[in-house]
Design an enzyme around this catalytic site. Structure first.
Site, PDB file in Angstrom:
ATOM      1  N   GLY A   8       2.445  22.157  82.829  1.00 31.65           N
ATOM      2  CA  GLY A   8       3.784  21.883  83.351  1.00 31.65           C
ATOM      3  C   GLY A   8       4.210  20.471  82.998  1.00 31.65           C
ATOM      4  O   GLY A   8       4.874  19.776  83.773  1.00 31.65           O
ATOM      5  N   LEU A  64       6.362  18.897  81.152  1.00 34.88           N
ATOM      6  CA  LEU A  64       7.738  18.404  81.090  1.00 34.88           C
ATOM      7  C   LEU A  64       8.509  18.666  82.380  1.00 34.88           C
ATOM      8  O   LEU A  64       9.709  18.378  82.458  1.00 34.88           O
ATOM      9  CB  LEU A  64       8.476  19.033  79.898  1.00 34.88           C
ATOM     10  CG  LEU A  64       7.844  18.816  78.519  1.00 34.88           C
ATOM     11  CD1 LEU A  64       8.744  19.379  77.427  1.00 34.88           C
ATOM     12  CD2 LEU A  64       7.548  17.340  78.264  1.00 34.88           C
ATOM     13  N   GLU A  93       2.992  23.210  78.009  1.00 31.11           N
ATOM     14  CA  GLU A  93       4.198  23.834  78.544  1.00 31.11           C
ATOM     15  C   GLU A  93       4.123  25.336  78.290  1.00 31.11           C
ATOM     16  O   GLU A  93       3.120  25.851  77.825  1.00 31.11           O
ATOM     17  CB  GLU A  93       5.459  23.219  77.926  1.00 31.11           C
ATOM     18  CG  GLU A  93       6.130  22.143  78.805  1.00 31.11           C
ATOM     19  CD  GLU A  93       6.592  22.679  80.151  1.00 31.11           C
ATOM     20  OE1 GLU A  93       6.803  23.904  80.265  1.00 31.11           O
ATOM     21  OE2 GLU A  93       6.743  21.895  81.100  1.00 31.11           O
ATOM     22  N   GLY A 110      -1.645  21.481  92.471  1.00 31.06           N
ATOM     23  CA  GLY A 110      -0.540  21.215  93.378  1.00 31.06           C
ATOM     24  C   GLY A 110       0.502  22.308  93.385  1.00 31.06           C
ATOM     25  O   GLY A 110       1.514  22.212  94.085  1.00 31.06           O
ATOM     26  N   GLN A 164      -1.127  21.547  99.097  1.00 34.47           N
ATOM     27  CA  GLN A 164       0.301  21.868  99.057  1.00 34.47           C
ATOM     28  C   GLN A 164       1.142  20.605  98.951  1.00 34.47           C
ATOM     29  O   GLN A 164       2.312  20.671  98.591  1.00 34.47           O
ATOM     30  CB  GLN A 164       0.723  22.651 100.310  1.00 34.47           C
ATOM     31  CG  GLN A 164       0.151  24.047 100.390  1.00 34.47           C
ATOM     32  CD  GLN A 164      -1.161  24.087 101.166  1.00 34.47           C
ATOM     33  OE1 GLN A 164      -1.850  23.072 101.315  1.00 34.47           O
ATOM     34  NE2 GLN A 164      -1.524  25.252 101.661  1.00 34.47           N
ATOM     35  N   HIS A 199      14.585  21.091 100.828  1.00 27.43           N
ATOM     36  CA  HIS A 199      14.299  20.667  99.461  1.00 27.43           C
ATOM     37  C   HIS A 199      15.539  20.842  98.588  1.00 27.43           C
ATOM     38  O   HIS A 199      16.501  21.495  98.975  1.00 27.43           O
ATOM     39  CB  HIS A 199      13.130  21.473  98.871  1.00 27.43           C
ATOM     40  CG  HIS A 199      11.799  21.071  99.407  1.00 27.43           C
ATOM     41  ND1 HIS A 199      11.323  21.504 100.625  1.00 27.43           N
ATOM     42  CD2 HIS A 199      10.841  20.258  98.899  1.00 27.43           C
ATOM     43  CE1 HIS A 199      10.121  20.983 100.840  1.00 27.43           C
ATOM     44  NE2 HIS A 199       9.810  20.223  99.807  1.00 27.43           N
ATOM     45  N   LYS A 213      14.268  24.298  93.948  1.00 27.48           N
ATOM     46  CA  LYS A 213      12.943  24.765  94.383  1.00 27.48           C
ATOM     47  C   LYS A 213      12.916  26.280  94.446  1.00 27.48           C
ATOM     48  O   LYS A 213      13.795  26.909  95.033  1.00 27.48           O
ATOM     49  CB  LYS A 213      12.576  24.159  95.741  1.00 27.48           C
ATOM     50  CG  LYS A 213      11.149  24.491  96.174  1.00 27.48           C
ATOM     51  CD  LYS A 213      10.728  23.652  97.362  1.00 27.48           C
ATOM     52  CE  LYS A 213       9.329  24.027  97.854  1.00 27.48           C
ATOM     53  NZ  LYS A 213       8.297  23.867  96.808  1.00 27.48           N
ATOM     54  N   THR A 263       4.172  22.906 102.051  1.00 24.15           N
ATOM     55  CA  THR A 263       3.921  21.901 103.086  1.00 24.15           C
ATOM     56  C   THR A 263       4.254  22.439 104.473  1.00 24.15           C
ATOM     57  O   THR A 263       3.504  22.230 105.435  1.00 24.15           O
ATOM     58  CB  THR A 263       4.744  20.635 102.795  1.00 24.15           C
ATOM     59  OG1 THR A 263       4.372  20.130 101.510  1.00 24.15           O
ATOM     60  CG2 THR A 263       4.513  19.568 103.854  1.00 24.15           C
TER      61      THR A 263
END
EC number: 1.17.1.8
Length: 274
Positions: free
Chosen positions: A8, A10, A34, A102, A129, A160, A164, A171
């Site tokens: 991931g 970029l 990517e 993550g 998370q 957020h 998203k 979280t």
């Protein structure tokens, strides 16, 4: 020198992680990935994220196995999407690469696949998370509040940015799990409310997701009692808050031989008992 791979690369998190790694004296990016067929494949990742050449060409996920064998990273950092992360973990683990994960939005089945790959290949991983140091203090504080105020009505609100993809946030779900484990009564998660829901049940933990603008990440947990309430809030104003925690996790996991860890382990918070 810790050699790091980033998937991931970029994306919002990936690019910031790469920038920050290049500022460290004890680690370097050796490969970055990517999605398959990415139009920028082969171009220097540093130039693509605006920091100038770093000598690392952009690779694609279908090359992951080959490039890991060539570059031999110590740690792979994954901030992608759930189904892609599962495959990345399987390939990295088979290559003996430790992991910092993550990515959020996993199903229970996907979580099990990830744990199986890590354990079967005897690698180590930090899975979280949310890597922000402040958020993990927030989590630890929730343990205390849930133990002391477990019979209060508890509601979680998160917000957020409009981009998203998953809701509620990882979280918010982690906060709910911590409360459930520590409040001393059976709990059920209620995702938003609409219509004639009836009287609120004591065992409910309400979870509400808001989306809009460029909000990096806001989380509030409300403990509402008779005549008073406590609101515990964490607001991230920059993704750098998360990136700083990722850097700590990379250092923590780089030389671990096996096992699954979290940010409480990284920050030494498991040693604090209430």
């Amino acid at each position: 020198m810790i050699k790091v791979a980033v998937t991931g690369a970029l994306g919002r998190m990936g690019s910031n992680i790469i920038k920050t790694i290049t500022q460290q004296e004890d680690m370097k990016v050796v490969c970055a990935f990517e999605v398959p067929n990415h139009p920028k494949k082969g171009e220097d990742v540093g130039e693509l994220i605006g920091i100038g050449k770093i000598g690392v060409p952009l690779s694609t996920a279908d090359e992951l196995d080959k490039v890991l064998k060539e570059t031999k990273p110590d740690v792979l950092v994954d901030f992608t999407i759930a189904h892609a992360c599962v495959e990345n973990v399987k390939i990295a683990a088979k290559n003996g690469v430790n992991l910092v994960i993550g990515t959020t939005g996993f199903t229970e089945e996907q979580k099990a696949e990830i744990e199986k790959a890590i354990k079967e290949n005897n690698v180590a991983a930090v899975i979280s998370q949310n890597f922000a140091i402040g958020v993990n203090i927030f989590f630890k504080t929730l343990e205390f509040l849930a133990k002391k105020l477990g019979d209060y009505d508890i509601e979680i609100i998160e917000m957020h940015h409009r981009y998203k993809k998953d809701a509620p946030s990882g979280t918010a779900l982690r906060a709910a799990e911590i409360i459930k484990a520590n409040r001393g009564i059976e709990s059920v998660f209620v995702y938003g409310r609409y219509g004639m829901t009836g009287e609120r049940k004591k065992e409910e933990i309400g979870i509400h997701a808001l989306r809009g603008g460029d909000v990096v990440g806001d989380h509030t947990v409300i403990f509402a009692g008779d005549g008073e309430r406590i609101e515990l809030t964490h607001r991230a104003s920059s993704r750098q808050a998360f990136v700083n925690g990722v850097i700590l996790a990379i250092r923590y996991i780089a030389d671990k031989k096996e096992g699954i860890y979290n940010t409480f382990d990284v920050l030494g918070l498991n040693e604090i008992k209430f």
